[in-house]
Design a protein around this motif. Structure first.
Motif, PDB file in Angstrom:
ATOM      1  N   ARG A  43      27.315  20.658 -68.275  1.00 54.57           N
ATOM      2  CA  ARG A  43      28.448  21.491 -67.874  1.00 54.57           C
ATOM      3  C   ARG A  43      29.202  20.741 -66.786  1.00 54.57           C
ATOM      4  O   ARG A  43      28.623  19.926 -66.074  1.00 54.57           O
ATOM      5  N   LYS A  82      27.658  21.030 -63.373  1.00 55.89           N
ATOM      6  CA  LYS A  82      26.406  20.269 -63.274  1.00 55.89           C
ATOM      7  C   LYS A  82      26.716  18.791 -63.082  1.00 55.89           C
ATOM      8  O   LYS A  82      26.101  18.115 -62.265  1.00 55.89           O
ATOM      9  N   GLN A  98      25.616  16.516 -59.897  1.00 53.01           N
ATOM     10  CA  GLN A  98      24.785  15.320 -60.031  1.00 53.01           C
ATOM     11  C   GLN A  98      25.475  14.102 -59.418  1.00 53.01           C
ATOM     12  O   GLN A  98      24.842  13.279 -58.756  1.00 53.01           O
ATOM     13  N   ASP A 120      17.349  14.752 -62.224  1.00 49.53           N
ATOM     14  CA  ASP A 120      17.397  16.209 -62.147  1.00 49.53           C
ATOM     15  C   ASP A 120      16.035  16.761 -62.558  1.00 49.53           C
ATOM     16  O   ASP A 120      15.374  16.218 -63.440  1.00 49.53           O
ATOM     17  N   HIS A 163      15.642  22.384 -63.877  1.00 46.49           N
ATOM     18  CA  HIS A 163      15.506  23.821 -63.653  1.00 46.49           C
ATOM     19  C   HIS A 163      16.619  24.644 -64.300  1.00 46.49           C
ATOM     20  O   HIS A 163      16.387  25.771 -64.725  1.00 46.49           O
ATOM     21  N   THR A 164      17.837  24.089 -64.374  1.00 46.20           N
ATOM     22  CA  THR A 164      18.963  24.854 -64.922  1.00 46.20           C
ATOM     23  C   THR A 164      19.440  24.315 -66.270  1.00 46.20           C
ATOM     24  O   THR A 164      20.063  25.034 -67.026  1.00 46.20           O
ATOM     25  N   GLU A 165      19.167  23.068 -66.547  1.00 48.46           N
ATOM     26  CA  GLU A 165      19.508  22.454 -67.834  1.00 48.46           C
ATOM     27  C   GLU A 165      18.364  21.524 -68.215  1.00 48.46           C
ATOM     28  O   GLU A 165      17.451  21.302 -67.439  1.00 48.46           O
TER      29      GLU A 165
END
Length: 126
Positions: free
Chosen positions: A15, A18, A22, A91, A94-96
């Protein structure tokens, strides 16, 4: 001229938010990662000539993309081998990425533009 190039993986279809996060992690880690904690609430940075020029100059950041983890890791390896300030972000997922730790971004510099371009100059702008 001095600049920082942020390299992001485009194959992950992150996204936009995101991807921005990053890249921000990579940029900040490239600067703070070279420092050291000196106790309590203090962190000491080595303000070399490139970093000082960047902080007091035009603060140039360029964002480019690569199409695979292999390209991202190769870019990081080349920057390290060239002796450039750089960071690699993984990463935690946790979210993706389905809970799988995933390498997402590299920041190179701030450093001399020609040195950075020797590694990132062929990558497509985002």
């Amino acid at each position: 001229m001095v600049k920082q190039v942020i390299v992001l993986r485009t194959d992950l279809n992150m996204r936009k938010g995101k991807m921005v996060a990053q890249g921000a992690h990579a940029s900040l880690l490239a600067i703070l990662g070279d420092g050291s904690d000196v106790g309590g609430e203090h962190h000491l940075l080595d303000l070399d000539a490139s970093l000082l020029q960047w902080l007091h100059g035009d603060y140039r950041k360029i964002c480019v993309g690569v199409g695979s983890e292999a390209e991202l890791l190769d870019t990081h390896t080349k920057a390290l081998a060239a002796g450039l300030r750089c960071s690699l972000v993984q990463d935690m997922g946790h979210t993706e990425f389905g809970g799988i730790p995933t390498f997402t971004a590299v920041a190179i510099g701030p450093a001399d533009s020609q040195q950075v371009d020797a590694i990132t100059g062929t990558f497509k702008l985002l």
